[in-house]
Structure formats: structure tokens, C-alpha cells
Design a protein around this motif. Structure first.
Motif, short mmCIF file in Angstrom:
data_model
loop_
_atom_site.label_atom_id
_atom_site.label_comp_id
_atom_site.label_asym_id
_atom_site.label_seq_id
_atom_site.Cartn_x
_atom_site.Cartn_y
_atom_site.Cartn_z
N GLN A 172 3.94 4.61 32.80
CA GLN A 172 2.76 5.05 32.06
C GLN A 172 2.39 6.50 32.38
OE1 GLN A 172 1.31 3.53 29.53
NE2 GLN A 172 2.79 1.88 29.74
N GLU A 173 2.52 6.91 33.62
CA GLU A 173 2.21 8.30 33.97
C GLU A 173 3.19 9.25 33.33
OE1 GLU A 173 1.46 9.31 38.07
OE2 GLU A 173 0.48 7.37 38.41
N ALA A 174 4.47 8.89 33.36
CA ALA A 174 5.50 9.74 32.74
C ALA A 174 5.28 9.81 31.23
CB ALA A 174 6.89 9.19 33.05
N ALA A 180 1.35 14.53 26.57
CA ALA A 180 0.50 15.72 26.77
C ALA A 180 1.29 16.99 26.49
CB ALA A 180 -0.06 15.73 28.19
N LYS A 181 2.57 17.01 26.88
CA LYS A 181 3.42 18.18 26.63
C LYS A 181 3.60 18.38 25.12
CE LYS A 181 7.57 18.28 28.62
NZ LYS A 181 8.98 18.42 28.96
N ALA A 185 2.20 21.55 22.78
CA ALA A 185 3.06 22.34 21.91
C ALA A 185 2.51 22.35 20.47
CB ALA A 185 4.48 21.78 21.92
N ALA A 186 2.00 21.21 20.01
CA ALA A 186 1.44 21.14 18.66
C ALA A 186 0.20 22.02 18.55
CB ALA A 186 1.10 19.68 18.32
N ARG A 187 -0.68 21.96 19.53
CA ARG A 187 -1.91 22.78 19.51
C ARG A 187 -1.57 24.27 19.59
NH1 ARG A 187 -6.61 20.01 19.96
NH2 ARG A 187 -6.46 17.85 20.63
N SER A 188 -0.61 24.59 20.43
CA SER A 188 -0.21 25.98 20.59
C SER A 188 0.38 26.52 19.29
CB SER A 188 0.80 26.09 21.72
OG SER A 188 1.18 27.42 21.93
#
Length: 199
Positions: A172-174, A180-181, A185-188
Motif C-alpha cells: 500500500q505504501e509503494a 503520488a508520482k 507529473a499530471a499537475r506539473s
């Protein structure tokens, strides 16, 4: 020689994807296999019911072979093949699908790839076809819906994969870090005004 190789290969892939679709139901509650999981009502048991009907029609009516399962007329189609009523059990739908496999497999085994077929619901000039084209069509439908089921199942409990032995259980953490990565990238890209390539 090539015809037998092609037929064997396509048939093997169809068998694989049938099993993959059924595996997506394993271990889920009655509610989870039936409930709508998209805005259009897509649900796991409904996908199985739908694919069974697709196979029965294409490997039956198209080659003038009566279906062992009762099928509604196309003109009466109201979407009822895409979900399970409260009176239909999971076992009934699965067994219907398995009986359809036997029926479809008999058509595939008994006819050559160039056996003529007629699909009255396809528009001109496409209704006249053959077993090879129908095998490709049904395989693509099965792959498409198995993919839908894979995404739905991942949304329910995180289980992914083609079969139980290929199941992917992601930490789940991975998974959160990976998402999140992608989100970053989408927001950037949105902030920098990256445009889509012209199509």
C-alpha cells in the motif's frame, strides 16, 4: 497448416481470457460481484453474463447453430444482459457461461476457419463473414471485458493479474507513492501548459 496453428492459438487465448474473467469473481461477496462500480452500472457478474451471451450468439446464430442457453432477441435488448437480477445466482450465471464455453468450443472444433457465417445485426457490407473473423471478434470482446473486470476488481480490493498464480499484491505504501508520482507529473504538465500532440 497455418490455419490450424491460427485456430489453435486464438482458441487458446479465448480459453485463457474466459478463466481470467471468472477469476475476478473469486473471494468477493454477493454484493461486490453485483453492485454497479461505474457511473454506467458496470459490474463484475454482469460482465460474465454479457460475455456468455456474446459467445452464444456469435458461435451460434452466426453459424446457424441453436444456442443451448435462452437468449433475448436483439431487438428486445434492454441492458438486462449486463447485470444479475436478485433471482439469478452467481452459480447459475457461471454455469451458464461454462455451458456456453462447451457450445462455443464445439463450433470452433467442428468448423474450419473459412466456414461461412452471417451476422444479421452487422451493417452492410459486413454481415457475411467466417469463423476466423468471428473468433477474432469474440476474443477482442472477451479481452476488453476481462480488462474492465481487472480494473473493477483492483478498485474493490487491490487484486490484479491475469490468473491467481499471476496475482499482484502491491504494498500500500509503494502504491500510494507511485500514484503520488503520477499525480505530480499530471499537475506539473497542466501548470506548464503541455499540449496534446495534434492527432
Amino acid at each position: 497448416m497455418i490455419d490450424e496453428f491460427a485456430k489453435h492459438n486464438l482458441h487458446g487465448r479465448l480459453r485463457r481470457d474466459r478463466k481470467a474473467l471468472l477469476w475476478k469473481l473469486d473471494g468477493l461477496s454477493e454484493y461486490d460481484v453485483r453492485r454497479p462500480l461505474t457511473a454506467t452500472g458496470t459490474n463484475l457478474l454482469g460482465l460474465v453474463k454479457h460475455v456468455a451471451g456474446v459467445e452464444a450468439r456469435y458461435f451460434g446464430e452466426v453459424f446457424d447453430r441453436p444456442s443451448p442457453e435462452p437468449l433475448p432477441r436483439w431487438e428486445d435488448h434492454d441492458g438486462s444482459d449486463l447485470w444479475a437480477t436478485e433471482d439469478e445466482t452467481r452459480d447459475q450465471i457461471i454455469e451458464s457461461y461454462r455451458r456456453t464455453w462447451e457450445y462455443s468450443d464445439a463450433t470452433i472444433n467442428e468448423l474450419p476457419l473459412d466456414a461461412p457465417g452471417h451476422v444479421p445485426w452487422w451493417p452492410e457490407p459486413y454481415p457475411n463473414t467466417n469463423l476466423f473473423a468471428i473468433m477474432l471478434h469474440v476474443l477482442s470482446e472477451s479481452v476488453r471485458h476481462a480488462g474492465h473486470a481487472d480494473i473493477l476488481r483492483e478498485g474493490l480490493d487491490g487484486r490484479t493479474g491475469l490468473r491467481a498464480e499471476h496475482e499482484q499484491r502491491i504494498d500500500q505504501e509503494a502504491r500510494a507513492a507511485y500514484c503520488a508520482k503520477i499525480e505530480q507529473a499530471a499537475r506539473s504538465a497542466a501548470r506548464s501548459g503541455v499540449e496534446e500532440c495534434p492527432g
